[in-house]
Write an enzyme that holds these catalytic residues in place. Structure first.
Site, PDB file in Angstrom:
ATOM      1  N   GLY A 274       1.026  -1.242   0.113  1.00 46.55           N
ATOM      2  CA  GLY A 274      -0.080   0.120  -0.211  1.00 46.55           C
ATOM      3  C   GLY A 274       1.010   1.252   0.046  1.00 46.55           C
ATOM      4  N   ARG A 275       1.454   1.466   1.417  1.00 43.47           N
ATOM      5  CA  ARG A 275       2.277   2.973   1.295  1.00 43.47           C
ATOM      6  C   ARG A 275       3.345   2.860   0.531  1.00 43.47           C
ATOM      7  NH1 ARG A 275       2.651   3.506   6.586  1.00 43.47           N
ATOM      8  NH2 ARG A 275       2.085   1.236   7.124  1.00 43.47           N
ATOM      9  N   CYS A 350      -7.228  23.314  18.676  1.00 42.11           N
ATOM     10  CA  CYS A 350      -7.303  23.636  20.160  1.00 42.11           C
ATOM     11  C   CYS A 350      -6.734  22.537  20.979  1.00 42.11           C
ATOM     12  CB  CYS A 350      -8.508  24.305  20.738  1.00 42.11           C
ATOM     13  SG  CYS A 350      -8.988  25.972  19.871  1.00 42.11           S
ATOM     14  N   TYR A 379      -1.621   7.164   4.350  1.00 43.51           N
ATOM     15  CA  TYR A 379      -2.095   7.270   5.648  1.00 43.51           C
ATOM     16  C   TYR A 379      -2.060   8.511   6.296  1.00 43.51           C
ATOM     17  CZ  TYR A 379      -2.048   2.074   5.502  1.00 43.51           C
ATOM     18  OH  TYR A 379      -1.891   0.803   4.921  1.00 43.51           O
TER      19      TYR A 379
END
Length: 417
Positions: A274-275, A350, A379
């Protein structure tokens, strides 16, 4: 960074009064990456793309002519692939498949279902029996072995929700033969023991273990197999250290005697990275909206942050970036900047966890400059909490092989076609 990406980001700032916040995906770069990987694949092996790394429809379209098929881990991912192609081979995995998902997977003619438990096996048998058709499956096996390489993300070799223990192989085969005859066909085995491994030699040793196990089961249970799916887990580094050596890995697989024996019997070896296919070809660009000093430390606040790119916070690393110096400043008062110092690059949320890089050493960083985070193709966007605090989403832009620039609106229109 490619000059075409750099030029596109400059154009984005020039054409808008709002601070830049965008993903740029280099589709041509992804295609070139896959062409290189295919060039060294040994005989009898096939390359699939695990779309969990990045399920963007434009990326799926770009990979369609090059990969053998796609691996999906949910019915949502499956339908996304089918929206691009009604015929491309699909591998359907994941440990929590519901009965309705299994039904839809069969209806959409997936090539193989990766069966992850004895209960799931019986569910597939029941559905296939009611439909009066034969479903092709691979059994996902969790090997109990201390020889598996260890990475930060481990899915096998010990207690795990993924797959069935190898001690269950015999029972699974018995269930298939006694309860699933004519309803399911055991076509092979699936393994996926770890994620983001960067050691090519260890990975090849792991694949060798898979092959030896399958040879043993094939002989012990008189199995007629078609496929061994060795999964993905090929790593990408974010700290400048060497990444996974694909050429070394494939040369080791080429020399594997076990692979040669299995290939001679017509058994194909699948990989589903994948990556590795997309990480290096995505860029997240965010303009600096404020620079402040607090208790002696400098902070650069971005129009963006971890709600768009959660990978650095999730993995606890400093994400690599380049600074694009710009002339964006239309005020008479001084433009805040940091020179020859360290700065924390943070987002607009925040929360103190909204941090992309700590103590980055910069020569100069000013409000209005653009921080471009490299290696943002995998991802990054899809694992992020997009709507926390309700900030606008980033824009999405794509570079094609002829360096044409396609924006997110055009991409949506293309996906609908």
């Amino acid at each position: 960074m490619k000059s075409s990406v750099w030029n596109m980001i400059h154009e984005l700032q020039r054409d808008s009064e709002d601070p830049v916040c965008a993903y740029v995906y280099d589709l041509a770069g992804i295609q070139e990456q896959v062409r290189h990987m295919l060039h060294t694949l040994p005989r009898g092996t096939r390359l699939f793309y695990a779309i969990k790394a990045n399920p963007d429809s434009r990326i799926i379209e770009a990979l369609l002519p090059w990969v053998h098929g796609f691996e999906v881990a949910s019915i949502g991912e499956l339908l996304k692939v089918r929206s691009v192609s009604s015929e491309v081979p699909i591998l359907f995995g994941g440990p929590g498949k519901k009965e309705n998902e299994l039904k839809q997977a069969i209806e959409h003619q997936v090539s193989f279902i990766h069966v992850e438990s004895l209960l799931e096996l019986r569910r597939v048998i029941a559905i296939a029996t009611r439909r009066g058709e034969e479903v092709r499956i691979l059994l996902r096996i969790n090997l109990r072995s201390s020889t598996l390489p260890r990475t930060r993300i481990v899915m096998g070799g010990g207690p795990s929700p993924f797959g069935m223990d190898e001690e269950s192989v015999e029972e699974a085969i018995r269930v298939i033969r006694e309860e699933g005859a004519g309803s399911v066909r055991l076509c092979g085995f699936h393994f996926h023991s770890l994620s983001n491994n960067v050691d090519a030699r260890l990975h090849a040793e792991m694949i060798e273990l898979y092959l030896q196990k399958v040879e043993m089961w094939q002989q012990a249970y008189d199995l007629h197999l078609e496929v061994i799916n060795a999964g993905g887990g090929f790593g990408v580094t974010y700290d400048g250290s060497p990444g996974f050596d694909w050429s070394l890995f494939t040369s080791l697989i080429e020399r594997s005697e076990a692979r040669g024996r299995l290939a001679s019997r017509g058994i194909q070896l699948y990989f589903e990275p994948g990556r590795m296919l997309v990480a290096d070809h995505g860029y997240y660009a965010a303009e600096v909206t404020d620079i402040k000093t607090s208790h002696g430390q400098h902070f650069a606040v971005l129009r963006g942050g971890t709600h768009h790119n959660r990978l650095p916070a999730s993995w606890g690393h400093n994400h690599p970036f380049h600074i694009m110096s710009t002339d964006r400043w239309g005020h008479s008062f001084a433009r805040p900047e940091v020179r020859d110092n360290k700065v924390h690059v943070v987002g607009e949320l925040c929360t103190p966890k909204d941090r992309m890089h700590s103590d980055a050493e910069v020569e100069r960083l000013r409000v209005g400059d653009i921080v471009v985070f490299e290696k943002s193709g995998a991802y990054c966007w899809t694992i992020s909490h997009h709507d926390f605090l309700g900030h606008p989403h980033p824009a999405f832009h794509y570079l094609t092989e002829d360096n044409n620039h396609v924006n997110s609106d055009e991409a949506c229109q293309s996906a609908r076609r």
